[in-house]
Structures are given as structure tokens and as C-alpha cells.
Design an enzyme around this catalytic site. Sequence first.
Site, PDB file in Angstrom:
ATOM      1  N   SER A  65       0.820  -1.214   0.000  1.00 22.96           N
ATOM      2  CA  SER A  65       0.000   0.000   0.000  1.00 22.96           C
ATOM      3  C   SER A  65       0.858   1.270   0.000  1.00 22.96           C
ATOM      4  O   SER A  65       2.030   1.251   0.387  1.00 22.96           O
ATOM      5  CB  SER A  65      -0.911   0.008   1.233  1.00 22.96           C
ATOM      6  OG  SER A  65      -1.620  -1.205   1.330  1.00 22.96           O
TER       7      SER A  65
HETATM    8  N1  SAM Z   1      -0.532  -4.689   3.980  1.00 24.26           N
HETATM    9  C1  SAM Z   1       0.159  -5.166   2.824  1.00 24.26           C
HETATM   10  C2  SAM Z   1       1.556  -4.631   2.764  1.00 24.26           C
HETATM   11  O1  SAM Z   1       1.947  -3.877   3.659  1.00 24.26           O
HETATM   12  O2  SAM Z   1       2.264  -5.008   1.832  1.00 24.26           O
HETATM   13  C3  SAM Z   1      -0.565  -4.879   1.554  1.00 24.26           C
HETATM   14  C4  SAM Z   1      -1.709  -5.767   1.392  1.00 24.26           C
HETATM   15  S1  SAM Z   1      -2.337  -5.938  -0.225  1.00 24.26           S
HETATM   16  C5  SAM Z   1      -2.965  -4.344  -0.590  1.00 24.26           C
HETATM   17  C6  SAM Z   1      -3.777  -6.911   0.181  1.00 24.26           C
HETATM   18  C7  SAM Z   1      -3.441  -8.334   0.582  1.00 24.26           C
HETATM   19  O3  SAM Z   1      -4.629  -8.923   1.102  1.00 24.26           O
HETATM   20  C8  SAM Z   1      -3.001  -9.207  -0.568  1.00 24.26           C
HETATM   21  O4  SAM Z   1      -1.749  -9.766  -0.282  1.00 24.26           O
HETATM   22  C9  SAM Z   1      -4.087 -10.263  -0.664  1.00 24.26           C
HETATM   23  O5  SAM Z   1      -3.627 -11.541  -1.070  1.00 24.26           O
HETATM   24  C10 SAM Z   1      -4.595 -10.285   0.775  1.00 24.26           C
HETATM   25  N2  SAM Z   1      -5.921 -10.858   0.973  1.00 24.26           N
HETATM   26  C11 SAM Z   1      -7.016 -10.724   0.194  1.00 24.26           C
HETATM   27  N3  SAM Z   1      -8.039 -11.412   0.727  1.00 24.26           N
HETATM   28  C12 SAM Z   1      -7.589 -11.971   1.889  1.00 24.26           C
HETATM   29  C13 SAM Z   1      -8.164 -12.787   2.891  1.00 24.26           C
HETATM   30  N4  SAM Z   1      -9.437 -13.201   2.832  1.00 24.26           N
HETATM   31  N5  SAM Z   1      -7.409 -13.167   3.937  1.00 24.26           N
HETATM   32  C14 SAM Z   1      -6.102 -12.786   4.024  1.00 24.26           C
HETATM   33  N6  SAM Z   1      -5.504 -12.028   3.102  1.00 24.26           N
HETATM   34  C15 SAM Z   1      -6.228 -11.618   2.042  1.00 24.26           C
END
Ligand code: SAM
Length: 217
Positions: A65
Site C-alpha cells: 500500500s
Molecule cells: N498490507 C500489505 C503490505 O503492507 O504489503 C498490503 C496488502 S495488499 C494491498 C492486500 C493483501 O490482502 C493481498 O496480499 C491479498 O492476497 C490479501 N488478501 C485478500 N483477501 C484476503 C483474505 N481473505 N485473507 C487474508 N488475506 C487476504
Amino acid sequence: MVDKDDFASQRERMVQNQIAGRGIRDERVLEAMRSIPRHAFVPREYRHLAYADGPLPIGAGQTISQPYIVALMAELLGLQGDEKVLEVGTGSGYQAAVLSCLARQVHTIERLASLAEQAERTLQALKIDNVQVHLGDGTLGLIEYAPYRGIVVSAGAPSAPRAMLDQLEDGGALVIPVGKRSGQVLERWQREGDQFKHEDILTVAFVPLVGQAGWKE
Ligand code: SAM
């Protein structure tokens, strides 16, 4: 913790211009953004952009992000330092690393194994030892370690899942992007006994939260 590195001056500019400059006032959040090396969480080919003002690809169609959004979400939790918190959507592990400076214990859950494994390696290399990475669907929170003082969701949800609200301590906060697959409003929910009140913070664009209480794949 890494404090001085080749990127330290870029990181300081990021904090001044993008974070403090946009109104983040919590000194502990500013210090966390100053100390965590974002470039360590970014794939090598994007490292020169690690302190730019936006999200970056991290593989598997996912993103790390924008720094400002990471800082804002952390500030909205209102942490003092002795709390247990949950992040849903580990991605690169960067947000979890920032939270590790602000809380006693961080649990973070990611549904994609390749990202969870890479995040764990990065956190270990930085000797961050109060973050536990879990693999699975975080749309129902992580009941094993509940309750949490704060829950931050790093992916866009169709609505704030009831299971997450139920896993908050009294007085705890849930920060979550809610809306469509393509665009959301960042919401802050607060638990007061059995009541939950929420406020809208700003419009954001996160990748979708995929799972049982999220979007379909
Ligand atoms: N916070 C992260 C960082 O600092 O790099 C960025 C996160 S990215 C925008 C969103 C993440 O949420 C992705 O890696 C995606 O695979 C994960 N995600 C989506 N649905 C999810 C779920 N149901 N449970 C866990 N992770 C999930």
C-alpha cells in the site's frame, strides 16, 4: 532494527512530505515510518521507487500500500504500545512491520502462501520478532488469538465482517476499506460494549478482500 541505510534520506523525505505533510501527527507512527525500511519489502526491480508516493506491485497480482495509507491506518488504531492487534492481508509484511513498532504483538493473516512466506522471510531478516504470520482466509478474523485492541484490513471488503467486529476488545477499533471491488471508503469502527459506531475517513482503492465474508475469487 535497521536505522541507517542507503535509503534513510529518501525515507526521511517521505515522512516529511507524504506523512507528516498530510496531517499524521502521532509521533510514534512518524517514528515507525522513519525506522521501517520499506525498500526491504519491495521486489528488487521496484526498489528505486520504494519511497515514492504510491502503491507498488509485490507479485501474485497484489500490492504494497501507499505509505500515507499505511501510516493513516496505523494512526486510526490509536495504539499506545501494549496491545495485541490483527492485520488481515499481510502482502509484503510492511504494514505489519510498522504495527510491530506500535503494539506489543501483531498477528497478520494472508491467503496467498507465496506472499505469506516472503513476508515472513523479510520480517525475520529485519529481526522483527513480535509479528506472527498466518496463512488462511482472514475475512472471519483470527479467532484463536482474539480479542484484539485493533484490527486493520489491508484489502477492500463488501462490508465490515461481523466476525471481525466481534473479535474487538471493548474500546477497540477496526479500520477497513468498504465498498466496491474497484473503490472503497476507509471506515473506522469502534466497539463500546455491545455497540459499534463507525465513521467514514476517506476514499481509497484497495485490491479485493477475497474469501468467505469477502468477494468471490
Ligand atoms: N498490507 C500489505 C503490505 O503492507 O504489503 C498490503 C496488502 S495488499 C494491498 C492486500 C493483501 O490482502 C493481498 O496480499 C491479498 O492476497 C490479501 N488478501 C485478500 N483477501 C484476503 C483474505 N481473505 N485473507 C487474508 N488475506 C487476504
